[in-house]
Design a protein around this motif. Sequence first.
Motif, PDB file in Angstrom:
ATOM      1  N   SER A  12      86.701  15.204  28.458  1.00 13.28           N
ATOM      2  CA  SER A  12      86.914  16.461  29.168  1.00 13.28           C
ATOM      3  C   SER A  12      88.397  16.569  29.506  1.00 13.28           C
ATOM      4  O   SER A  12      89.142  15.594  29.385  1.00 13.28           O
ATOM      5  CB  SER A  12      86.070  16.527  30.444  1.00 13.28           C
ATOM      6  OG  SER A  12      86.215  17.794  31.082  1.00 13.28           O
ATOM      7  N   LYS A  20      93.184  24.589  28.450  1.00 15.66           N
ATOM      8  CA  LYS A  20      92.289  25.123  29.477  1.00 15.66           C
ATOM      9  C   LYS A  20      92.987  26.194  30.318  1.00 15.66           C
ATOM     10  O   LYS A  20      92.344  27.140  30.775  1.00 15.66           O
ATOM     11  CB  LYS A  20      91.797  23.990  30.380  1.00 15.66           C
ATOM     12  CG  LYS A  20      90.580  23.301  29.838  1.00 15.66           C
ATOM     13  CD  LYS A  20      89.363  24.198  29.974  1.00 15.66           C
ATOM     14  CE  LYS A  20      88.565  24.180  28.701  1.00 15.66           C
ATOM     15  NZ  LYS A  20      87.814  25.394  28.456  1.00 15.66           N
ATOM     16  N   ILE A 141      79.469  13.633  28.646  1.00 16.35           N
ATOM     17  CA  ILE A 141      80.295  14.802  28.954  1.00 16.35           C
ATOM     18  C   ILE A 141      80.203  15.141  30.436  1.00 16.35           C
ATOM     19  O   ILE A 141      81.187  15.568  31.055  1.00 16.35           O
ATOM     20  CB  ILE A 141      79.891  16.016  28.074  1.00 16.35           C
ATOM     21  CG1 ILE A 141      80.852  17.198  28.281  1.00 16.35           C
ATOM     22  CG2 ILE A 141      78.468  16.444  28.347  1.00 16.35           C
ATOM     23  CD1 ILE A 141      82.262  16.946  27.845  1.00 16.35           C
ATOM     24  N   HIS A 145      83.446  15.379  32.810  1.00 14.69           N
ATOM     25  CA  HIS A 145      83.772  16.572  33.603  1.00 14.69           C
ATOM     26  C   HIS A 145      84.007  16.204  35.070  1.00 14.69           C
ATOM     27  O   HIS A 145      84.972  16.654  35.697  1.00 14.69           O
ATOM     28  CB  HIS A 145      82.628  17.585  33.550  1.00 14.69           C
ATOM     29  CG  HIS A 145      82.543  18.378  32.288  1.00 14.69           C
ATOM     30  ND1 HIS A 145      83.652  18.784  31.573  1.00 14.69           N
ATOM     31  CD2 HIS A 145      81.462  18.877  31.618  1.00 14.69           C
ATOM     32  CE1 HIS A 145      83.253  19.478  30.515  1.00 14.69           C
ATOM     33  NE2 HIS A 145      81.944  19.550  30.526  1.00 14.69           N
ATOM     34  N   LYS A 169      93.229  14.294  31.500  1.00 16.59           N
ATOM     35  CA  LYS A 169      92.152  14.180  30.518  1.00 16.59           C
ATOM     36  C   LYS A 169      91.288  12.973  30.876  1.00 16.59           C
ATOM     37  O   LYS A 169      91.777  11.980  31.423  1.00 16.59           O
ATOM     38  CB  LYS A 169      92.701  13.986  29.098  1.00 16.59           C
ATOM     39  CG  LYS A 169      93.573  15.104  28.592  1.00 16.59           C
ATOM     40  CD  LYS A 169      94.080  14.827  27.181  1.00 16.59           C
ATOM     41  CE  LYS A 169      93.011  15.054  26.146  1.00 16.59           C
ATOM     42  NZ  LYS A 169      93.556  14.995  24.763  1.00 16.59           N
ATOM     43  N   LYS A 260      89.228  23.925  22.936  1.00 16.58           N
ATOM     44  CA  LYS A 260      88.451  22.854  23.562  1.00 16.58           C
ATOM     45  C   LYS A 260      86.967  23.210  23.542  1.00 16.58           C
ATOM     46  O   LYS A 260      86.273  23.122  24.550  1.00 16.58           O
ATOM     47  CB  LYS A 260      88.943  22.609  24.993  1.00 16.58           C
ATOM     48  CG  LYS A 260      90.297  21.910  25.056  1.00 16.58           C
ATOM     49  CD  LYS A 260      90.202  20.477  24.584  1.00 16.58           C
ATOM     50  CE  LYS A 260      91.562  19.784  24.515  1.00 16.58           C
ATOM     51  NZ  LYS A 260      92.335  20.194  23.349  1.00 16.58           N
ATOM     52  N   VAL A 263      84.578  20.319  24.560  1.00 17.43           N
ATOM     53  CA  VAL A 263      84.631  20.147  26.013  1.00 17.43           C
ATOM     54  C   VAL A 263      83.817  21.246  26.696  1.00 17.43           C
ATOM     55  O   VAL A 263      83.116  21.005  27.689  1.00 17.43           O
ATOM     56  CB  VAL A 263      86.093  20.175  26.518  1.00 17.43           C
ATOM     57  CG1 VAL A 263      86.149  20.189  28.045  1.00 17.43           C
ATOM     58  CG2 VAL A 263      86.864  18.981  25.976  1.00 17.43           C
ATOM     59  N   GLY A 267      80.008  17.969  24.556  1.00 16.26           N
ATOM     60  CA  GLY A 267      80.733  16.725  24.317  1.00 16.26           C
ATOM     61  C   GLY A 267      80.468  16.078  22.977  1.00 16.26           C
ATOM     62  O   GLY A 267      80.656  14.875  22.813  1.00 16.26           O
ATOM     63  N   TYR A 374      85.933  22.849  33.067  1.00 22.43           N
ATOM     64  CA  TYR A 374      84.853  21.901  33.392  1.00 22.43           C
ATOM     65  C   TYR A 374      83.506  22.287  32.780  1.00 22.43           C
ATOM     66  O   TYR A 374      82.456  21.919  33.295  1.00 22.43           O
ATOM     67  CB  TYR A 374      84.740  21.694  34.913  1.00 22.43           C
ATOM     68  CG  TYR A 374      86.081  21.412  35.551  1.00 22.43           C
ATOM     69  CD1 TYR A 374      86.837  20.299  35.159  1.00 22.43           C
ATOM     70  CD2 TYR A 374      86.626  22.271  36.497  1.00 22.43           C
ATOM     71  CE1 TYR A 374      88.083  20.044  35.707  1.00 22.43           C
ATOM     72  CE2 TYR A 374      87.871  22.027  37.054  1.00 22.43           C
ATOM     73  CZ  TYR A 374      88.600  20.918  36.648  1.00 22.43           C
ATOM     74  OH  TYR A 374      89.850  20.675  37.183  1.00 22.43           O
ATOM     75  N   GLY A 375      83.528  23.009  31.680  1.00 26.15           N
ATOM     76  CA  GLY A 375      82.322  23.260  30.919  1.00 26.15           C
ATOM     77  C   GLY A 375      81.577  24.515  31.305  1.00 26.15           C
ATOM     78  O   GLY A 375      81.542  24.911  32.464  1.00 26.15           O
TER      79      GLY A 375
END
Length: 411
Positions: A12, A20, A141, A145, A169, A260, A263, A267, A374-375
Motif C-alpha cells: 500500500s 495517490k 493488503i 493499508h 509505502k 496504483k 493498491v 493487493g 487507502y483503498g
Amino acid sequence: MLVMSYLFTSESVSEGHPDKLCDQISDALLDSFLAQDPESKVACETLTTTGLVVCAGEVKTNAYVSIDDVAREVIKEVGYDKSDYQFDYKSCGILSAIHSQSADINRGVERANLEEQGAGDQGMMFGYACNEMDNYMPLPIEIAHRLVQELATIRKEGKLMTYLRPDSKSQVTVQYSDNDIPERIDTIVLSTQHDEFADDDTMLKKIEQDIREILIPRVIAGCPDKVKLLFKDDYKLLVNPTGKFVIGGPNGDTGLTGRKIIVDTYGGYGAHGGGAFSGKDPSKVDRSAAYATRHIAKNMVAAGLCDKVLVQVAYAIGKADPVGLYVNTYGTAKVSMSDGEIAKKIGTIFNMRPYNIIERFQLKNPIYQPTASYGHFGRDWYEKEVNGKTITFFPWEKLDYVEVIKKEFGL
C-alpha cells in the motif's frame, strides 16, 4: 503427503505518495463537479512533479469549478505545506488542460429511457471478497493499508515521530498454509519520508525503533484477535531499506492518476480488469461496476455461500446489458451448485445495468475523494450531510443483500 506453507505479499502507499496525491486531486475535482451538477460526465487525470500539477481530461457539465483552488486544497490537506519539500500547495504551479467530452462517447451513454443508459466503455471489472478479515478483505493488503494510514495519523497528530513527511509505502508478506489459512506475518517493509537528520545511522535506528515500538503496536491494537495472533516475535521488519528517504513526494517521483490500481483493490488477489477508478464519474463502468462486483462478492461471503469469491462482469461500450457475468468460488461454495449455476442465479438477484448500479448506490453524489487513498474496498460505510443532503459514502460495502442471498440459495 508433505504439507508446505506459501508466502503472499501486498503493498500500500500513503496519501502523500505522488500517485495517490494525483488520485485525490482527480477525485476532488470529480466531487466538485458532481456537487453542483450530478449529471456531470468527468474523466479527469492529474500529473504531479517538482513544483507542478497538470490536470487534463474531458468534462461535460453545467458546473463551474476552480481547478486551481481544488488542487491546492487537496495538496494542503495531504500535508505538502513546507517549501523544504520542494513541492507545496502555496507555490506549486497548476496547469489545466481539461476540455469537453467526446460527443461520440456521450451518444452511447445518455438515452431517453434512463434504464437503457449504455456502458461508458467496454471492458471487464472484478470484485473479490474472502473471510480472512472482518471486512471481508485479504489480510496482506488490509494490514498494508493500516500501516500507512496509521503512520499518516501519527504524522498529523504531531506528537510522536515528528520527523515524518507525507510520502510512505508499506508491504506485508503473509505466510499461508496449503489450505489457504493465514499462519503468521512473515515480513513487513516500511519506507517513510522523513526530515534530515544530523547522522544517517542514528536516523535509521531511530525510525526503525519508532516503527517497531509505536506504529506496529498501534496497528496490532486495532486488529481482530485472530489477526493479532499472527504477529509473532519472529517477523522480519525492513525500514527504509535504501538507508535514507528525505527526497520524496512529487519532488522525488512523478505522480499520475490511476497508477496504483492494485493498491486500490485487493493487493493482487483475485484479478483486475486494468481500469483505474479515480477521476471517473459513475457512467464509467471501470468504476461503478467494480464497486457493484465487490458488493456482490462481499454479500456472498457474508451470507455463507462461500469462503472466498471472484466476480467478473463485462460490457460493450454503449450497451446497457452486460455481455457476461462470471463467478469463481475457488471450490469453497457451500451449496451443491457449479460456479456457472451460482453465477446465473446471482445475475437474477443483482441488476448490473449501469443505470441500476448508479441508482442502487446513489453514485452521482460527491463521495469519491475519500476513496482515493487507502483503498476503495474494505472501508466502513457511513452517512454524512453534504450541502444539506445526507449521502452515503462507500455504499458498496453494505451487507444489505445477505438475507436475500441466503433465501435464494436456501442457506
